[in-house]
Scaffold this motif. Structure first.
Motif, mmCIF file in Angstrom:
data_model
loop_
_atom_site.group_PDB
_atom_site.id
_atom_site.type_symbol
_atom_site.label_atom_id
_atom_site.label_comp_id
_atom_site.label_asym_id
_atom_site.label_seq_id
_atom_site.Cartn_x
_atom_site.Cartn_y
_atom_site.Cartn_z
ATOM 1 N N LEU A 6 0.467 -1.567 -0.330
ATOM 2 C CA LEU A 6 0.373 -0.009 -0.064
ATOM 3 C C LEU A 6 1.057 1.250 0.070
ATOM 4 C CD1 LEU A 6 -2.448 -1.066 2.536
ATOM 5 C CD2 LEU A 6 -2.858 -1.872 0.552
ATOM 6 N N GLN A 10 -1.856 4.990 3.169
ATOM 7 C CA GLN A 10 -2.777 4.207 3.997
ATOM 8 C C GLN A 10 -2.484 4.386 4.731
ATOM 9 O OE1 GLN A 10 -4.556 3.597 1.560
ATOM 10 N NE2 GLN A 10 -5.940 2.415 2.979
ATOM 11 N N TRP A 14 -5.785 4.696 8.783
ATOM 12 C CA TRP A 14 -5.582 3.166 9.234
ATOM 13 C C TRP A 14 -6.114 4.162 10.797
ATOM 14 C CZ3 TRP A 14 -0.162 0.113 8.693
ATOM 15 C CH2 TRP A 14 -0.633 -0.247 6.894
ATOM 16 N N ASP A 249 -6.955 -4.124 5.498
ATOM 17 C CA ASP A 249 -6.665 -3.139 4.063
ATOM 18 C C ASP A 249 -4.848 -4.006 3.583
ATOM 19 O OD1 ASP A 249 -8.087 -1.590 4.253
ATOM 20 O OD2 ASP A 249 -6.996 0.069 4.648
#
Length: 259
Positions: A6, A10, A14, A249
């Motif tokens: 990612l 990201q 989170w 994710d």
């Protein structure tokens, strides 16, 4: 299992999504997180064996809290009994995971004893206060730095391991390997995530502590207590939720079990 790679941004998402999950189910999430802390604190009162028991059980409780966050995220019911839901399956593997973490931690502390003669190890495992001359020499600080350096790869291997064992029935060794690889692939996102955690859990509360204390002319201890309560009841549960978000994710969510 295949871990996605990612973007660095990201890592901030989170944490922000962790707060979103917290807002969605703040009452039960806070209740279960605080209950978990209290239970572990009571067990830790037992000399030596308390530390062993809590460390062995941490993986299963981690799965329990991940179950809670997943249910909140999916708008499913959350009950107090879910605090122990992580013990329902793959118990042996989860206990083995806790045993590996305990053995690795003790090994790291033993290595750190080279720097301070074992003062840090005695303090962490037995609660023994370091001697004044050890504190004055700074050896224990050096030992702590060495331990933190060695703990970094251990934390990477352990980060996703409980949920990989609990939800996907992976053997402990394979779960530790996949977790380490996932963290290594996403080091940029984890760097941003760490900075975001420091901002939200340390920097902002410290600033609020100063501003509120100045404006309201309250005692420093009273304001500090209020900030501590805020962090424990709001920030900490949201951080637990962010652990779930990072797993969601990084790993493909299709095919997850309903454990």
């Amino acid at each position: 299992m295949q871990a996605l790679t990612l973007s660095a941004a990201q890592g901030w998402r989170w944490l922000s999504d962790g707060f979103r999950i917290f807002r969605k189910g703040h009452v039960m999430l806070t209740f279960l997180v605080v209950s978990y802390w209290l239970l572990m604190a009571m067990v830790n009162l037992l000399p030596v064996i308390g530390t062993v028991l809590t460390t062995l059980c941490i993986p299963a409780f981690s799965v329990s809290l991940m179950n809670v966050c997943r249910n909140i995220d999916r708008s499913l019911p959350v009950t107090p009994q879910m605090l122990f839901s992580g013990f329902r399956s793959n118990q042996r593997s989860l206990l083995a995971l806790g045993a590996v973490y305990l053995a690795a931690t003790v090994g790291i502390l033993a290595i750190s004893a080279v720097a301070d003669g074992g003062a840090l190890m005695a303090m962490m495992l037995l609660g023994t206060k370091p001697a004044d001359d050890v504190l004055a020499s700074g050896d224990i600080l050096l030992a702590a730095q060495l331990a933190l350096l060695l703990l970094c790869p251990l934390v990477m291997a352990y980060w996703y391991a409980p949920v990989l064992v609990g939800w996907h029935s992976l053997p402990p060794a394979k779960a530790l390997f996949f977790s380490f690889v996932a963290c290594a692939r996403n080091w940029r996102a984890f760097l941003v995530y760490s900075l975001a955690l420091a901002l939200v859990a340390v920097v902002l509360p410290a600033l609020l502590l100063g501003v509120v204390g100045t404006l309201l002319q309250l005692g420093a201890s009273l304001v500090a207590t209020g900030m501590t309560v805020l962090v424990l009841l709001v920030v900490a549960p949201a951080v637990f939720a962010s652990f779930y978000v990072s797993y969601r994710d990084v790993f493909v969510s299709t095919g997850d079990s309903d454990a």
